[in-house]
Design an enzyme around this catalytic site. Structure first.
Site, mmCIF file in Angstrom:
data_model
loop_
_atom_site.group_PDB
_atom_site.id
_atom_site.type_symbol
_atom_site.label_atom_id
_atom_site.label_comp_id
_atom_site.label_asym_id
_atom_site.label_seq_id
_atom_site.Cartn_x
_atom_site.Cartn_y
_atom_site.Cartn_z
ATOM 1 C CG MET A 80 -1.694 1.190 1.516
ATOM 2 S SD MET A 80 -2.956 1.307 0.273
ATOM 3 C CE MET A 80 -3.059 3.041 0.142
ATOM 4 C CB ALA A 134 1.984 -4.753 -4.688
ATOM 5 C CB CYS A 135 -2.504 -2.795 -1.034
ATOM 6 S SG CYS A 135 -1.511 -1.912 0.132
ATOM 7 N N GLY A 136 -3.248 -5.802 -1.181
ATOM 8 C CA GLY A 136 -4.397 -6.661 -1.429
ATOM 9 C C GLY A 136 -5.582 -6.163 -0.630
ATOM 10 N NE ARG A 153 -2.912 -8.116 -5.589
ATOM 11 C CZ ARG A 153 -2.780 -7.149 -6.509
ATOM 12 N NH1 ARG A 153 -2.231 -6.014 -6.179
ATOM 13 N NH2 ARG A 153 -3.208 -7.336 -7.738
#
Length: 420
Positions: A1, A24-26, A55
């Protein structure tokens, strides 16, 4: 994030190096429509998180995650039993709320913070049912997470029977007043300085947050409540954090109080400044003379996601639905669109007088009691894929395939587009 602090520029230069990091947050949610709350939704959300592990960031100790968490609908039956165990107090005839507190590990600082909290709760004529030590398994943590772990407590509060919205407004005032008093007292001595580090992850009769400096695999092991069969919900919001320009911390793990965010707010400095500029003229019939207690609207030192959540919470608790408030903050590209209906354009034109856009790219998943959903900003550069099954299961996430579902069960699947 890619969380942004006010003092950190999103683009910096060092010689020929140009830093433009991307997140690359999930993020996503699981919801079961037209069915009673169940523990199965918790298990499904944890499975989704586990499948988003790639992520997330991991500390140099290879064991402490950048942050992971769940936000679920408050399981009232579960916490009513906890209230009875704590205080032999029957809360069935009153409203029950639960606060999630990250308190200082220092004994004096923790005692001072709890004293202030109890004083504020009493000032608002709410009943303090008791403090519940959150059952955790510290062996699940990595070294960095264990070293910085706060003292985790649940505060159980009961109030007179009322509508959820009214109780939520009262709880919002209570939380803001607690934060204000802790900060005002911070300079008196060492104990009050420690107490000011207290963070309230949630204080609500609708939602509850479980998060921390954890990896997805650690979350369900660390928090024992998430494994209890009576801990049930119809919807669960999940988030796996990847921090690129803020130091990972327990406080900055997500979800926040209403949203979980994948992306970055590129207009953050302007958004914060505009909110601060509005504070002197802030007024609303709901708050009346208490409006000063809501300031500052945006908590200093928070990330871009935390700041967004602060403003969304103000708009929502002041009487708007979470959907309307979210559309005010991240509107679609309506100005020159020939496809946008006239009434939708009128909606956005009206609200543009009240709030400037918080521009992304950003995907926002939100949960406010019975309402769960997600929105993509008008730039549309974040993935938000969804699936709906014939039996009413809805899954939305940063990518497809985060929950194993047989193809024959799928009724519809797709992705959110810009401004949807």
């Amino acid at each position: 994030m890619k969380d942004k602090m006010a003092q950190v520029s999103p683009v910096s230069h060092l010689g020929l190096y140009r830093r433009e990091e991307h997140d690359a947050c999930g993020v996503g949610f699981v919801a079961q429509l037209d069915a009673p709350p169940s523990h199965r939704v918790i298990r499904q959300a944890l499975e989704c998180l586990a499948n988003l592990t790639h992520r997330g960031g991991v500390d140099a100790d290879a064991a402490s995650g950048d942050g992971a968490g769940l936000m679920v609908q408050l399981p009232h039956a579960f916490f009513s039993r906890e209230a009875a165990r704590l205080n032999f107090y029957d809360v069935s005839s009153s409203k029950l709320a639960v606060g999630v507190f990250f308190l200082p590990q220092d004994h004096d600082g923790r005692a001072e913070a709890m004293r202030v909290v109890e004083q504020v709760v009493g000032d608002y004529h709410l009943r303090l049912v008791g403090w519940r030590r959150v059952p955790v398994d510290e062996s699940a943590l990595g070294p960095q997470a264990r070293e910085t772990m706060p003292d985790l407590r649940h505060l159980l509060i009961s109030g007179a029977p009322s509508r959820d919205r009214e109780f939520e407004q009262e709880l919002y005032l209570v939380r803001k007043e607690i934060e204000r008093r802790l900060m005002e007292n911070a300079g008196r001595d060492e104990a009050t300085a420690m107490a000011a580090q207290t963070y309230i992850a949630s204080l609500s009769c609708r939602n509850i947050v479980y998060k921390g400096l954890l990896s997805p695999q650690q979350l369900g092991t660390f928090y024992s409540d998430l494994r209890h069969p009576d801990f049930v919900t119809s919807a669960a919001l999940f988030h796996q954090r990847y921090s690129t320009n803020t130091m990972p911390s327990w406080e900055l793990a997500q979800p926040f109080r209403l949203v979980a965010h994948n992306g970055e707010i590129n207009t953050l400095r302007g958004n914060r400044n505009w909110m601060q500029a509005r504070e002197p003229v802030l007024a609303h019939p709901v708050w009346g003379r208490h409006v000063e207690r809501l300031k500052p609207v945006i908590r200093p030192g928070g990330s871009d996601s935390a700041s967004f959540d602060n403003v969304l919470e103000l708009l929502t608790r002041s009487g708007r639905s979470v959907q309307q408030a979210l559309l005010m903050m991240i509107p679609e590209a309506w100005e020159s669109s020939v496809e946008t209906p006239a009434d939708v354009k009128a909606f956005h034109h009206y609200h543009s007088c009240l709030m400037e856009p918080w521009d992304g790219p950003a995907a926002m998943a939100f949960l406010d009691g019975p309402v769960v959903g997600a929105a993509l900003d008008r730039i549309g550069l974040r993935p938000a894929r969804y699936m709906i099954t014939h039996d009413g299961l809805v899954v939305l996430g940063s990518e497809a395939g985060i929950l194993g579902v047989e193809p024959e069960r799928v009724q519809e699947k797709g992705r959110l587009g810009p401004g949807e």
